[in-house]
Design a protein around this motif. Structure first.
Motif, mmCIF file in Angstrom:
data_model
loop_
_atom_site.group_PDB
_atom_site.id
_atom_site.type_symbol
_atom_site.label_atom_id
_atom_site.label_comp_id
_atom_site.label_asym_id
_atom_site.label_seq_id
_atom_site.Cartn_x
_atom_site.Cartn_y
_atom_site.Cartn_z
ATOM 1 N N ALA A 44 0.647 -1.386 0.169
ATOM 2 C CA ALA A 44 0.050 0.031 -0.093
ATOM 3 C C ALA A 44 0.715 1.324 0.077
ATOM 4 C CB ALA A 44 -0.934 0.018 1.231
ATOM 5 N N ALA A 45 2.152 1.141 0.332
ATOM 6 C CA ALA A 45 2.838 2.170 0.889
ATOM 7 C C ALA A 45 3.024 3.212 -0.718
ATOM 8 C CB ALA A 45 4.398 1.898 1.085
ATOM 9 N N LEU A 46 3.260 2.872 -1.743
ATOM 10 C CA LEU A 46 3.289 3.584 -2.883
ATOM 11 C C LEU A 46 2.297 4.413 -3.157
ATOM 12 C CD1 LEU A 46 5.675 4.787 -4.935
ATOM 13 C CD2 LEU A 46 5.067 3.233 -6.350
ATOM 14 N N PRO A 47 1.096 3.483 -3.620
ATOM 15 C CA PRO A 47 -0.219 4.207 -4.055
ATOM 16 C C PRO A 47 -0.851 5.037 -2.603
ATOM 17 C CG PRO A 47 -0.385 1.836 -3.616
ATOM 18 C CD PRO A 47 0.909 2.159 -3.720
ATOM 19 N N PHE A 48 -0.578 4.622 -1.809
ATOM 20 C CA PHE A 48 -1.115 5.600 -0.620
ATOM 21 C C PHE A 48 -0.305 7.083 -0.608
ATOM 22 C CE2 PHE A 48 -0.615 7.348 3.786
ATOM 23 C CZ PHE A 48 -1.911 7.433 4.237
ATOM 24 N N ILE A 49 1.206 6.825 -0.555
ATOM 25 C CA ILE A 49 1.726 8.188 -0.816
ATOM 26 C C ILE A 49 1.164 9.074 -1.942
ATOM 27 C CG2 ILE A 49 4.072 9.232 -1.117
ATOM 28 C CD1 ILE A 49 4.932 6.549 0.601
ATOM 29 N N ALA A 50 1.069 8.331 -3.369
ATOM 30 C CA ALA A 50 0.798 9.107 -4.281
ATOM 31 C C ALA A 50 -0.583 9.540 -4.206
ATOM 32 C CB ALA A 50 0.778 8.006 -5.528
ATOM 33 N N ALA A 51 -1.612 8.980 -3.730
ATOM 34 C CA ALA A 51 -2.994 9.292 -3.311
ATOM 35 C C ALA A 51 -2.954 10.650 -2.699
ATOM 36 C CB ALA A 51 -3.733 8.317 -2.830
ATOM 37 N N CYS A 52 -1.993 10.747 -1.384
ATOM 38 C CA CYS A 52 -1.979 11.869 -0.706
ATOM 39 C C CYS A 52 -1.479 12.957 -1.361
ATOM 40 C CB CYS A 52 -1.040 11.493 0.499
ATOM 41 S SG CYS A 52 -1.576 10.197 1.712
ATOM 42 N N ILE B 93 -2.284 -1.688 -11.481
ATOM 43 C CA ILE B 93 -2.581 -1.881 -10.207
ATOM 44 C C ILE B 93 -2.125 -0.735 -9.265
ATOM 45 C CG2 ILE B 93 -1.567 -3.201 -8.022
ATOM 46 C CD1 ILE B 93 -1.097 -5.412 -9.684
ATOM 47 N N PHE B 94 -1.203 0.221 -9.969
ATOM 48 C CA PHE B 94 -1.192 1.391 -9.241
ATOM 49 C C PHE B 94 -1.994 2.556 -9.331
ATOM 50 C CE2 PHE B 94 1.018 5.631 -9.778
ATOM 51 C CZ PHE B 94 1.548 5.790 -8.417
ATOM 52 N N LEU B 95 -2.715 2.516 -10.701
ATOM 53 C CA LEU B 95 -3.710 3.335 -10.823
ATOM 54 C C LEU B 95 -4.922 2.906 -9.891
ATOM 55 C CD1 LEU B 95 -5.350 5.777 -12.190
ATOM 56 C CD2 LEU B 95 -5.793 4.143 -14.138
ATOM 57 N N THR B 96 -5.350 1.804 -9.916
ATOM 58 C CA THR B 96 -6.568 1.325 -9.226
ATOM 59 C C THR B 96 -6.350 1.577 -7.752
ATOM 60 O OG1 THR B 96 -6.948 -0.489 -10.923
ATOM 61 C CG2 THR B 96 -8.056 -0.668 -8.653
ATOM 62 N N ALA B 97 -5.015 1.211 -7.211
ATOM 63 C CA ALA B 97 -4.772 1.395 -5.634
ATOM 64 C C ALA B 97 -4.845 2.735 -5.292
ATOM 65 C CB ALA B 97 -3.659 0.854 -5.616
ATOM 66 N N PHE B 98 -4.220 3.710 -5.911
ATOM 67 C CA PHE B 98 -4.236 5.068 -5.523
ATOM 68 C C PHE B 98 -5.578 5.557 -5.653
ATOM 69 C CE2 PHE B 98 -2.908 6.832 -9.770
ATOM 70 C CZ PHE B 98 -3.616 7.540 -9.955
ATOM 71 N N ALA B 99 -6.417 5.115 -6.847
ATOM 72 C CA ALA B 99 -7.790 5.665 -7.067
ATOM 73 C C ALA B 99 -8.768 5.073 -5.648
ATOM 74 C CB ALA B 99 -8.373 5.246 -8.327
#
Length: 438
Positions: free
Chosen positions: A102-110, A162-168
């Motif tokens: 979760a780390a990378l998509p969470f940071i990107a989403a923030c 996966i990255f796009l879906t997770a940060f969305a």
């Protein structure tokens, strides 16, 4: 693997659903500026009734819900129920189930939430009337963004999807928290206590192994009504409902396979010419059907059942009643709000997602996923600016009927920012992705 299966299941309908949503939004804008605009406005203001005696389920504070209120506060609760189910699945077994994932998509989403808010605040001062819309450019529309990404087919690396879906998904969590905390009126706690008691009942019924989805949904309607009267936005009831729906199936898949094999081996023979089943054969087939229902968890089953209704009925209806931007009449179409929203989606999302991802990778906090690079991340960061559904939803909560001119500006900003971000993201990814991806 869970998110991979989810992406594959969604990709076939993402393009069609996104096209339908786009067409519906354009139709709404055309109708709102045509000679039939009065009929359109009358449709939105039409009152609805679902009475049992003198009790009207579709009412709030003694006032009947209008069509637009029913869609935004009622049907959109089903959309947020689906969002809640997806969030729960990802937290349990998907790409948000561990810190490493979760780390990378969470940071990107923030970054994708903070920067748009700052840009909005820079353009439209928080102290002004337009300042109420700070949260409008925060969200990324999963269906729309994945729909655009799906146009590129097998050229897109799985890690990028996966990255796009997770940060969305993380964006959705942020949007839900904002709606719950900042878009609620005076709270009537007696209704919330009843809703809380019903949630507890559903939780323990789920713990006992119940898989009856209809029961959960019927009680969910009662909870929705309690939220509608409480002052907490009713769509939040759908998100919380998702978290009390069981995620564990009654029957383990290994035992299911054994049971099916046993049933097949003992299935009564029938003649080649026979077209009518015997009672014994019907009983065996019902055993298979019962076992199949029990091997799929209520969470996954309900999520699968809701996708079609949400993508092809609820979201198009939402777009039809909310995307009707009026290009003429009283008030300016292009103002501080429309500029703030469009810049937040287009510039804020891109800078926030890209820069926070860059810091996370360069600092060594999280590695760059295989198949991703800074070029294709830039394209996905642009797709993050596709905010359509939740952005329009928050725009209505921000300005509603109190500031119709600012609401019209916000809608225009959402449509412009979403459209430009989608086109630019598609162009960038077309240029930087390999010609073919096996």
């Amino acid at each position: 693997m869970i998110i991979l299966r989810s992406i594959k299941n969604h990709s076939s309908m993402n393009i069609a659903a996104s096209i339908l949503l786009f067409i519906t939004a354009i139709a709404a804008a055309v109708i709102a500026n045509s000679s039939v605009a009065p009929m359109y406005q009358e449709f939105l203001a039409h009152e609805l009734h679902l009475r049992i005696g003198t009790f009207n389920l579709l009412s709030h504070g003694g006032q009947n819900l209008t069509m637009v209120e029913f869609i935004n506060d009622g049907l959109m609760t089903v959309f947020f129920l689906l969002v809640g189910l997806e969030i729960k699945r990802e937290l349990l077994v998907g790409e948000l189930s561990s810190f490493r994932k979760a780390a990378l998509p969470f940071i990107a989403a923030c970054g994708g939430m903070v920067l748009p808010v700052l840009i909005y605040a820079w353009v439209a001062s928080p102290g002004s009337e337009g300042g109420q819309g700070l949260a409008i450019p925060m969200a990324t529309d999963i269906a729309f963004s994945l729909g655009v990404l799906s146009l590129l087919g097998s050229r897109v690396p799985l890690s990028l999807k996966i990255f796009l879906t997770a940060f969305a998904v993380v964006d959705d969590i942020g949007g839900i928290l904002v709606i719950a905390l900042f878009y609620s009126s005076h709270v009537a706690y007696e209704y919330l206590l009843v809703a809380a008691a019903l949630y507890v009942v559903l939780y323990f019924i789920g713990k006992q192994g119940s898989t009856n989805k209809v029961f959960f949904l019927l009680i969910g309607v009662v909870i929705w009504y309690m939220f509608l009267q409480s002052g907490i936005h009713s769509t939040i009831s759908g998100v919380i409902l998702a978290f009390v729906i069981p995620a564990k199936p009654q029957l383990h898949v290994g035992k299911y396979i054994e049971r099916i094999r046993s049933t097949i081996n003992t299935f009564p023979a029938m003649g080649e010419e026979s077209i009518v089943l015997t009672n014994e054969q019907i009983a065996k087939l019902k055993e298979v059907e019962s076992a199949s229902d029990r091997v799929i968890s209520p969470l996954q089953s309900l999520e699968d059942n809701l996708h079609g209704a949400v993508n092809y009925i609820i979201l198009p209806l939402f777009a039809f009643v909310n995307a009707g931007v009026v290009f003429s009449g009283s008030g300016e179409l292009i103002g501080s709000v429309s500029i703030a929203v469009a810049m937040g989606l287009l510039i804020g999302k891109f800078i926030g997602i890209y820069s926070f991802t860059w810091v996370a990778v360069k600092s060594g906090l999280t590695p760059m996923p295989e198949g991703m690079n800074w070029k294709n991340i830039s394209g996905v960061a642009l797709l993050g600016g596709i905010g359509f559904t939740v952005s329009l939803f928050i725009a209505n909560l921000s300005f509603g009927n109190t500031h119709p001119v600012l609401l019209n500006q916000a809608k225009f900003g959402v449509l412009c920012g979403t459209l430009i971000a989608g086109i630019l993201g598609y162009i960038v990814l077309t240029l930087v992705l390999p010609k073919s991806q096996e």
